[in-house]
Design a protein around this motif. Sequence first.
Motif, PDB file in Angstrom:
ATOM      1  N   ASP A  83       0.830  -1.210   0.000  1.00 16.58           N
ATOM      2  CA  ASP A  83       0.000   0.000   0.000  1.00 16.58           C
ATOM      3  C   ASP A  83       0.864   1.259   0.000  1.00 16.58           C
ATOM      4  O   ASP A  83       0.580   2.220  -0.728  1.00 16.58           O
ATOM      5  N   VAL A  84       1.908   1.261   0.808  1.00 16.53           N
ATOM      6  CA  VAL A  84       2.816   2.418   0.855  1.00 16.53           C
ATOM      7  C   VAL A  84       3.494   2.605  -0.492  1.00 16.53           C
ATOM      8  O   VAL A  84       3.602   3.733  -1.002  1.00 16.53           O
ATOM      9  N   ALA A  85       3.943   1.503  -1.104  1.00 16.95           N
ATOM     10  CA  ALA A  85       4.620   1.599  -2.401  1.00 16.95           C
ATOM     11  C   ALA A  85       3.673   2.111  -3.475  1.00 16.95           C
ATOM     12  O   ALA A  85       4.070   2.931  -4.321  1.00 16.95           O
ATOM     13  N   VAL A  86       2.429   1.667  -3.448  1.00 17.48           N
ATOM     14  CA  VAL A  86       1.451   2.132  -4.437  1.00 17.48           C
ATOM     15  C   VAL A  86       1.194   3.624  -4.248  1.00 17.48           C
ATOM     16  O   VAL A  86       1.102   4.378  -5.229  1.00 17.48           O
ATOM     17  N   GLU A  87       1.082   4.051  -2.998  1.00 18.13           N
ATOM     18  CA  GLU A  87       0.850   5.468  -2.731  1.00 18.13           C
ATOM     19  C   GLU A  87       2.013   6.329  -3.229  1.00 18.13           C
ATOM     20  O   GLU A  87       1.819   7.364  -3.861  1.00 18.13           O
ATOM     21  N   LYS A  88       3.246   5.872  -2.955  1.00 15.41           N
ATOM     22  CA  LYS A  88       4.421   6.617  -3.413  1.00 15.41           C
ATOM     23  C   LYS A  88       4.492   6.648  -4.936  1.00 15.41           C
ATOM     24  O   LYS A  88       4.849   7.677  -5.534  1.00 15.41           O
ATOM     25  N   ALA A  89       4.155   5.530  -5.581  1.00 13.56           N
ATOM     26  CA  ALA A  89       4.176   5.476  -7.042  1.00 13.56           C
ATOM     27  C   ALA A  89       3.128   6.419  -7.614  1.00 13.56           C
ATOM     28  O   ALA A  89       3.375   7.109  -8.620  1.00 13.56           O
ATOM     29  N   GLY A  90       1.959   6.465  -6.977  1.00  7.74           N
ATOM     30  CA  GLY A  90       0.915   7.390  -7.436  1.00  7.74           C
ATOM     31  C   GLY A  90       1.344   8.836  -7.297  1.00  7.74           C
ATOM     32  O   GLY A  90       1.103   9.655  -8.192  1.00  7.74           O
ATOM     33  N   ASP A  91       1.981   9.164  -6.173  1.00 11.82           N
ATOM     34  CA  ASP A  91       2.473  10.528  -5.971  1.00 11.82           C
ATOM     35  C   ASP A  91       3.526  10.899  -7.013  1.00 11.82           C
ATOM     36  O   ASP A  91       3.527  12.010  -7.551  1.00 11.82           O
ATOM     37  N   ALA A  92       4.421   9.947  -7.287  1.00  6.87           N
ATOM     38  CA  ALA A  92       5.466  10.207  -8.287  1.00  6.87           C
ATOM     39  C   ALA A  92       4.858  10.386  -9.673  1.00  6.87           C
ATOM     40  O   ALA A  92       5.283  11.262 -10.441  1.00  6.87           O
ATOM     41  N   ALA A  93       3.849   9.586 -10.002  1.00  8.37           N
ATOM     42  CA  ALA A  93       3.197   9.714 -11.311  1.00  8.37           C
ATOM     43  C   ALA A  93       2.486  11.058 -11.422  1.00  8.37           C
ATOM     44  O   ALA A  93       2.531  11.711 -12.478  1.00  8.37           O
ATOM     45  N   ALA A  94       1.841  11.482 -10.340  1.00 13.43           N
ATOM     46  CA  ALA A  94       1.156  12.774 -10.367  1.00 13.43           C
ATOM     47  C   ALA A  94       2.153  13.909 -10.543  1.00 13.43           C
ATOM     48  O   ALA A  94       1.918  14.851 -11.325  1.00 13.43           O
ATOM     49  N   ALA A  95       3.271  13.839  -9.830  1.00 22.32           N
ATOM     50  CA  ALA A  95       4.297  14.875  -9.958  1.00 22.32           C
ATOM     51  C   ALA A  95       4.877  14.892 -11.365  1.00 22.32           C
ATOM     52  O   ALA A  95       5.108  15.972 -11.947  1.00 22.32           O
ATOM     53  N   THR A  96       5.086  13.727 -11.939  1.00 23.75           N
ATOM     54  CA  THR A  96       5.613  13.646 -13.297  1.00 23.75           C
ATOM     55  C   THR A  96       4.610  14.223 -14.281  1.00 23.75           C
ATOM     56  O   THR A  96       4.968  14.971 -15.203  1.00 23.75           O
ATOM     57  N   GLY A  97       3.338  13.889 -14.087  1.00 20.18           N
ATOM     58  CA  GLY A  97       2.294  14.434 -14.962  1.00 20.18           C
ATOM     59  C   GLY A  97       2.219  15.940 -14.875  1.00 20.18           C
ATOM     60  O   GLY A  97       2.057  16.634 -15.899  1.00 20.18           O
ATOM     61  N   ASP A  98       2.305  16.478 -13.662  1.00 22.58           N
ATOM     62  CA  ASP A  98       2.286  17.932 -13.483  1.00 22.58           C
ATOM     63  C   ASP A  98       3.467  18.592 -14.183  1.00 22.58           C
ATOM     64  O   ASP A  98       3.319  19.638 -14.825  1.00 22.58           O
ATOM     65  N   ALA A  99       4.641  17.971 -14.056  1.00 18.13           N
ATOM     66  CA  ALA A  99       5.839  18.528 -14.695  1.00 18.13           C
ATOM     67  C   ALA A  99       5.709  18.497 -16.212  1.00 18.13           C
ATOM     68  O   ALA A  99       6.074  19.467 -16.905  1.00 18.13           O
ATOM     69  N   VAL A 100       5.185  17.401 -16.744  1.00 17.25           N
ATOM     70  CA  VAL A 100       5.012  17.296 -18.197  1.00 17.25           C
ATOM     71  C   VAL A 100       4.002  18.334 -18.674  1.00 17.25           C
ATOM     72  O   VAL A 100       4.184  18.990 -19.707  1.00 17.25           O
ATOM     73  N   GLN A 101       2.923  18.504 -17.908  1.00 18.48           N
ATOM     74  CA  GLN A 101       1.907  19.479 -18.292  1.00 18.48           C
ATOM     75  C   GLN A 101       2.472  20.905 -18.267  1.00 18.48           C
ATOM     76  O   GLN A 101       2.198  21.708 -19.169  1.00 18.48           O
ATOM     77  N   ALA A 102       3.252  21.223 -17.253  1.00 19.14           N
ATOM     78  CA  ALA A 102       3.859  22.555 -17.166  1.00 19.14           C
ATOM     79  C   ALA A 102       4.819  22.789 -18.330  1.00 19.14           C
ATOM     80  O   ALA A 102       4.843  23.883 -18.937  1.00 19.14           O
ATOM     81  N   GLU A 103       5.607  21.796 -18.663  1.00 14.39           N
ATOM     82  CA  GLU A 103       6.559  21.921 -19.774  1.00 14.39           C
ATOM     83  C   GLU A 103       5.818  22.057 -21.092  1.00 14.39           C
ATOM     84  O   GLU A 103       6.211  22.829 -21.967  1.00 14.39           O
ATOM     85  N   ALA A 104       4.717  21.328 -21.241  1.00 16.08           N
ATOM     86  CA  ALA A 104       3.921  21.436 -22.469  1.00 16.08           C
ATOM     87  C   ALA A 104       3.330  22.838 -22.596  1.00 16.08           C
ATOM     88  O   ALA A 104       3.276  23.413 -23.704  1.00 16.08           O
TER      89      ALA A 104
END
Length: 114
Positions: A83-104
């Motif tokens: 559960d902790v690993a899934v939560e961390k992976a979700g947070d990392a994916a959200a941060a990556t998505g935000d960064a990609v969106q900002a760069e776009a």
Amino acid sequence: MTDSDTGHSPVWARSKRRRSSGGGGGAFFGFLVFLLALFGAVVIGMSIKERSVAGGGAAIDGWIATGKASVMQAIGKAPAAADVAVEKAGDAAAATGDAVQAEAAQTADALKKQ
């Protein structure tokens, strides 16, 4: 007359061919025999140490129970860790998505200015 004329091969060639045609079954059987011999040696050693076969068996049973308890405890912790690993992976994916969106957005603004 040579061996090739009679259709016979030398002894060393025949024995090599016979050994290699086992398909790995011999290796598995040898490993199984090794494990059984090792287990037998442990039982004999513990029987001598405990001065009885029953005492040696009880000691080995204690080892098995301890190992089983450790494994069960580790298995019990696995869902929480997942559960902790899934939560961390979700947070990392959200941060990556935000960064990609900002760069776009920056890239789109740069293209509009040209």
